[in-house]
Design a protein around this motif. Structure first.
Motif, PDB file in Angstrom:
ATOM      1  N   THR A 255     -34.722 -92.928 -31.777  1.00 24.61           N
ATOM      2  CA  THR A 255     -35.980 -92.219 -31.945  1.00 24.61           C
ATOM      3  C   THR A 255     -36.365 -92.182 -33.413  1.00 24.61           C
ATOM      4  OG1 THR A 255     -35.592 -90.816 -30.018  1.00 24.61           O
ATOM      5  CG2 THR A 255     -37.169 -90.015 -31.632  1.00 24.61           C
ATOM      6  N   ALA A 256     -37.608 -92.503 -33.673  1.00 27.31           N
ATOM      7  CA  ALA A 256     -38.149 -92.402 -35.024  1.00 27.31           C
ATOM      8  C   ALA A 256     -39.161 -91.269 -35.026  1.00 27.31           C
ATOM      9  CB  ALA A 256     -38.818 -93.702 -35.424  1.00 27.31           C
ATOM     10  N   VAL A 257     -39.024 -90.358 -35.952  1.00 26.04           N
ATOM     11  CA  VAL A 257     -39.950 -89.230 -36.018  1.00 26.04           C
ATOM     12  C   VAL A 257     -40.897 -89.450 -37.193  1.00 26.04           C
ATOM     13  CG1 VAL A 257     -40.185 -86.740 -36.119  1.00 26.04           C
ATOM     14  CG2 VAL A 257     -38.132 -87.745 -35.124  1.00 26.04           C
ATOM     15  N   LEU A 259     -44.048 -87.866 -39.270  1.00 22.40           N
ATOM     16  CA  LEU A 259     -44.759 -86.605 -39.445  1.00 22.40           C
ATOM     17  C   LEU A 259     -46.023 -86.857 -40.245  1.00 22.40           C
ATOM     18  CD1 LEU A 259     -41.859 -84.052 -39.959  1.00 22.40           C
ATOM     19  CD2 LEU A 259     -43.211 -84.483 -37.927  1.00 22.40           C
ATOM     20  N   THR A 260     -46.858 -85.851 -40.298  1.00 15.82           N
ATOM     21  CA  THR A 260     -48.196 -85.993 -40.856  1.00 15.82           C
ATOM     22  C   THR A 260     -48.166 -86.693 -42.213  1.00 15.82           C
ATOM     23  OG1 THR A 260     -48.441 -83.834 -39.889  1.00 15.82           O
ATOM     24  CG2 THR A 260     -50.332 -84.703 -41.062  1.00 15.82           C
ATOM     25  N   GLY A 261     -49.155 -87.530 -42.426  1.00 17.46           N
ATOM     26  CA  GLY A 261     -49.233 -88.255 -43.678  1.00 17.46           C
ATOM     27  C   GLY A 261     -48.706 -89.665 -43.561  1.00 17.46           C
ATOM     28  N   GLY A 262     -48.328 -90.070 -42.352  1.00 17.55           N
ATOM     29  CA  GLY A 262     -47.886 -91.434 -42.153  1.00 17.55           C
ATOM     30  C   GLY A 262     -46.517 -91.722 -42.715  1.00 17.55           C
ATOM     31  N   ARG A 263     -45.650 -90.703 -42.701  1.00 21.35           N
ATOM     32  CA  ARG A 263     -44.295 -90.925 -43.219  1.00 21.35           C
ATOM     33  C   ARG A 263     -43.294 -90.921 -42.080  1.00 21.35           C
ATOM     34  NH1 ARG A 263     -46.411 -88.079 -47.368  1.00 21.35           N
ATOM     35  NH2 ARG A 263     -46.243 -89.085 -49.403  1.00 21.35           N
ATOM     36  N   LEU A 264     -42.316 -91.826 -42.187  1.00 19.21           N
ATOM     37  CA  LEU A 264     -41.203 -91.815 -41.266  1.00 19.21           C
ATOM     38  C   LEU A 264     -40.185 -90.838 -41.830  1.00 19.21           C
ATOM     39  CD1 LEU A 264     -39.577 -92.946 -38.878  1.00 19.21           C
ATOM     40  CD2 LEU A 264     -38.745 -94.722 -40.411  1.00 19.21           C
ATOM     41  N   VAL A 265     -39.948 -89.755 -41.101  1.00 23.85           N
ATOM     42  CA  VAL A 265     -39.093 -88.713 -41.658  1.00 23.85           C
ATOM     43  C   VAL A 265     -37.644 -88.911 -41.247  1.00 23.85           C
ATOM     44  CG1 VAL A 265     -38.755 -86.231 -41.853  1.00 23.85           C
ATOM     45  CG2 VAL A 265     -41.042 -87.154 -41.610  1.00 23.85           C
ATOM     46  N   GLU A 266     -37.443 -89.276 -39.996  1.00 26.20           N
ATOM     47  CA  GLU A 266     -36.066 -89.466 -39.570  1.00 26.20           C
ATOM     48  C   GLU A 266     -36.010 -90.521 -38.481  1.00 26.20           C
ATOM     49  OE1 GLU A 266     -34.028 -85.804 -39.135  1.00 26.20           O
ATOM     50  OE2 GLU A 266     -32.173 -86.725 -38.422  1.00 26.20           O
ATOM     51  N   PHE A 267     -34.941 -91.334 -38.560  1.00 27.77           N
ATOM     52  CA  PHE A 267     -34.782 -92.389 -37.564  1.00 27.77           C
ATOM     53  C   PHE A 267     -33.304 -92.506 -37.245  1.00 27.77           C
ATOM     54  CE2 PHE A 267     -34.416 -97.146 -36.784  1.00 27.77           C
ATOM     55  CZ  PHE A 267     -34.755 -97.027 -35.450  1.00 27.77           C
ATOM     56  N   ASP A 268     -32.968 -92.246 -35.994  1.00 24.97           N
ATOM     57  CA  ASP A 268     -31.544 -92.253 -35.654  1.00 24.97           C
ATOM     58  C   ASP A 268     -31.403 -92.396 -34.142  1.00 24.97           C
ATOM     59  OD1 ASP A 268     -28.765 -92.016 -35.890  1.00 24.97           O
ATOM     60  OD2 ASP A 268     -28.977 -90.535 -37.495  1.00 24.97           O
ATOM     61  N   ASN A 269     -30.144 -92.323 -33.697  1.00 21.27           N
ATOM     62  CA  ASN A 269     -29.939 -92.327 -32.261  1.00 21.27           C
ATOM     63  C   ASN A 269     -30.640 -91.118 -31.660  1.00 21.27           C
ATOM     64  OD1 ASN A 269     -28.398 -94.599 -32.434  1.00 21.27           O
ATOM     65  ND2 ASN A 269     -26.485 -93.450 -32.670  1.00 21.27           N
ATOM     66  N   THR A 270     -31.166 -91.318 -30.460  1.00 22.48           N
ATOM     67  CA  THR A 270     -31.950 -90.256 -29.841  1.00 22.48           C
ATOM     68  C   THR A 270     -31.157 -88.953 -29.695  1.00 22.48           C
ATOM     69  OG1 THR A 270     -33.281 -91.876 -28.691  1.00 22.48           O
ATOM     70  CG2 THR A 270     -33.241 -89.668 -27.754  1.00 22.48           C
ATOM     71  N   ASN A 271     -29.894 -89.079 -29.304  1.00 28.38           N
ATOM     72  CA  ASN A 271     -29.065 -87.866 -29.164  1.00 28.38           C
ATOM     73  C   ASN A 271     -29.013 -87.074 -30.454  1.00 28.38           C
ATOM     74  OD1 ASN A 271     -28.383 -88.781 -26.669  1.00 28.38           O
ATOM     75  ND2 ASN A 271     -26.606 -89.915 -27.460  1.00 28.38           N
ATOM     76  N   LYS A 272     -28.799 -87.830 -31.524  1.00 33.10           N
ATOM     77  CA  LYS A 272     -28.654 -87.205 -32.836  1.00 33.10           C
ATOM     78  C   LYS A 272     -29.955 -86.481 -33.207  1.00 33.10           C
ATOM     79  CE  LYS A 272     -26.661 -87.289 -37.144  1.00 33.10           C
ATOM     80  NZ  LYS A 272     -27.643 -86.469 -37.826  1.00 33.10           N
TER      81      LYS A 272
END
Lengths: 291, 311
Positions: A255-257, A259-272
């Motif tokens: 899952t990649a999250v 957030l506003t402003g077009g930034r990738l804030v976190e990308f990791d295994n979905t469980n994590k």
């Protein structure tokens, strides 16, 4: 959010289907690789400092991420966070927007798709797409599925067989077997979306991009699409945009999250991401404190 | 809704409502009257023409060339004519031939221009300037196109006072209308259809050919046919490029550079003649022209309904 029993849920969908095929093809994965871990699968898509602008407005800010092969990667985040923009920059659908401009690299099998010698049409033949609103053509069900084959010149062989296989994989064949000649527009919304999925997989692409494929559908149709996405990951790499977090948790490996402003804030295994996110704002978003 | 509860704090101010309602009724009356004026005028005109043409419109009228002697048109005299009855056969053929040629030119030029402007042209000042001026051209009086046709086709391109000059002039006349209506049909194709096509790995040409045009064709055809039915009744432009007022033999189908005549010209010619009976002949000609026009419109409606993939 559904309980995943704590264990990495990738086991159920991807690993079982692949055991025994390791190293036989470039799509295979090693048994030794940590399940669902960052190196569980080969990287098929890699974004390096990707910026996308619409006119003067920057829609994506320096996105860097690696999308693994034959897994489901979910892109989540609030409206306007750029997740759809990122999805559409993978197969260069943003080229169709006059004011869109892309900087940085987006590599598919290591090759930057924004290099001058890359033909976006050829790229889209490798990377299929399913849209938010079901958009079947006003043609017969058969011709809808055959469309990709026809335009890509893959309609010389067994078109009917390929169409049926695609419909079968899209879990639609049973419902439409007797009416392949009737209009795709006569189907229900959920069936139309599965028809669009069949259309996307008929020419056998490597990656399928899905832009909120279930957001216009009722819960029953949604759950059918979700089941389908998990099955598709046995053969294809799926990148799916959703703003339904439960959906992301249910069906994705990574899952990649955004957030506003077009930034990738976190990308990791979905469980994590769902159980123990590093970033506080991600946690707030996941737990529904905003967004 | 029933008002079982205390009604005192709810004011039934009926007078205000009634006043507004009267205003609404007056407005409705105005709109109905406006509609009626148009319909009544049209019906009156039709009835007048048909009554005038009654008894003069015969099969012979459709199949024989015109005559200068008014008695030749009267069905009562058909039996004792030395030459055969008078009619408008050459003009009917001329008009149909003219309109078929115009249709071919218009289809190619109009749809081509519309596809370029809508699908290919960049969205910049120049494109917008061109589009605005195409819309302006739709409002130019037809006599001006006639003068243009005379100068460009008849004189400069040396086509002479020919069928092809007439067809090209009529094409110029309806081209702006056809471009604008075709553009609208193309614009009405949902963008999601284009996206679906591109997403499936289609090129721009494949997308236009397989997805955009099939969706837009009913609208485009309707626009073209309605424009053509305007062109078939036009007199001024073909007058300027030298259409014959009377022809005794239909134009050569194999020679588009030959002379030609058309129904409106002949009707005009008959209407000018002093004998009273020619008014009946002209009316018969008008009925023929109107019938062809209505048939074309019916075809347009049929195409719109038949080939609309969403119906």
């Amino acid at each position: 959010m559904t309980a995943n029993g704590g264990g990495p849920r990738t086991v159920s969908t991807s690993e079982s289907s692949r055991s025994g095929s390791e190293f036989e093809s470039d799509r295979s994965v090693s048994d030794e690789a940590p399940l669902g871990g960052p190196d569980a699968s080969e990287t098929i898509l890699e974004s390096r400092d990707l910026d996308v602008f619409y006119g003067d407005e920057q829609a994506l800010q320096s996105i860097s991420m690696e999308i693994p092969e034959q897994q489901v990667t979910a892109l989540i985040g609030p409206s306007g966070c750029g997740k759809s923009t990122f999805l559409r920059s993978i197969n260069r659908m943003n080229d169709l927007i006059d004011v869109a401009r892309v900087e940085g690299d987006l590599r598919f099998h290591g090759k930057n798709v924004y290099d001058e010698d890359v033909d976006p049409v050829a790229l889209r033949r490798k990377i299929g797409m399913v849209f938010q609103k079901p958009n079947p053509f006003p043609k017969s069900i058969f011709e809808n599925v055959a469309y990709g084959l026809r335009v890509q010149g893959k309609d010389d062989g067994d078109v009917e067989g390929k169409v049926r296989t695609a419909l079968e994989r899209a879990a639609l064949l049973d419902e439409v077997e007797d009416q392949l000649d009737s209009s795709g527009l006569d189907l229900s919304g959920g069936q139309q979306q599965r028809l669009c999925i069949a259309r996307a997989i008929a020419p056998d692409p490597e990656v399928i991009l899905m832009d909120e494929p279930a957001s216009a559908l009722d819960p029953v149709a949604t759950s059918k699409i979700e089941d389908l996405v998990e099955e598709l990951a046995e053969e294809y790499t799926v990148v799916i945009v959703t703003h339904n977090m439960q959906q992301a948790a249910r069906i994705s490996d990574k899952t990649a999250v955004f957030l506003t402003g077009g930034r990738l804030v976190e990308f990791d295994n979905t469980n994590k991401i769902f159980e123990n996110p590093e970033n506080e704002r991600v946690e707030d978003y996941i737990t529904g404190k905003f967004g | 809704m029933s008002t079982e509860t205390d009604t005192t704090d709810f004011e039934f101010d009926e007078s205000a409502v009634r006043r507004k309602r009267r205003l609404g009724k007056a407005f409705l009356g105005l709109c109905v009257a406006a509609t009626m004026v148009g319909i009544v005028a049209l019906v009156a005109l039709l009835v007048d023409v048909i009554v005038e043409a009654w008894g003069w419109l015969t099969w012979e009228f459709l199949t024989y060339p015109p005559s200068q002697v008014v008695e030749h048109y009267n069905p009562a005299n058909y039996g004792d004519l030395p030459t055969g009855p008078g009619g408008m056969y050459p003009m009917i053929v001329g008009s149909i031939y003219l309109i078929v040629m115009t249709a071919v030119f218009t289809l190619v030029l109009g749809v081509g221009a519309a596809i370029y402007l809508e699908e290919y042209a960049p969205d910049n000042t120049l494109t917008r300037f061109i589009e605005a001026n195409i819309t302006n051209l739709a409002g130019v009086p037809s006599i001006v196109y006639g003068l243009l046709g005379l100068a460009v086709f008849v004189r400069a391109l040396q086509t002479g006072q020919s069928l092809i000059a007439g067809a090209l002039t009529l094409t110029l006349l309806i081209l702006p209308i056809v471009i604008v209506s075709s553009q609208e049909s193309l614009r009405a194709v949902p963008d999601s259809m284009r996206q679906a096509s591109y997403g499936a790995g289609a090129t721009k040409w494949q997308t236009i050919r397989n997805v955009v045009l099939p969706e837009a064709i009913p609208g485009i055809m309707t626009g073209i046919i309605l424009a053509l039915s305007r062109a078939i009744g036009e007199t001024a432009p073909i007058l300027m490029v030298g259409a014959a007022t009377t022809m005794f033999a239909p134009p050569q189908l194999t020679d588009p550079t030959g002379p030609f005549g058309a129904m409106p010209m002949q009707i005009f010619e008959w209407a000018k003649l002093p004998e009273d009976e020619f008014q009946h002949v002209a009316a018969a000609g008008i009925v023929v022209l109107l019938t062809i026009l209505l048939l074309m419109n019916a075809v347009a409606i049929y195409i719109r309904n038949r080939y609309d993939p969403r119906s």
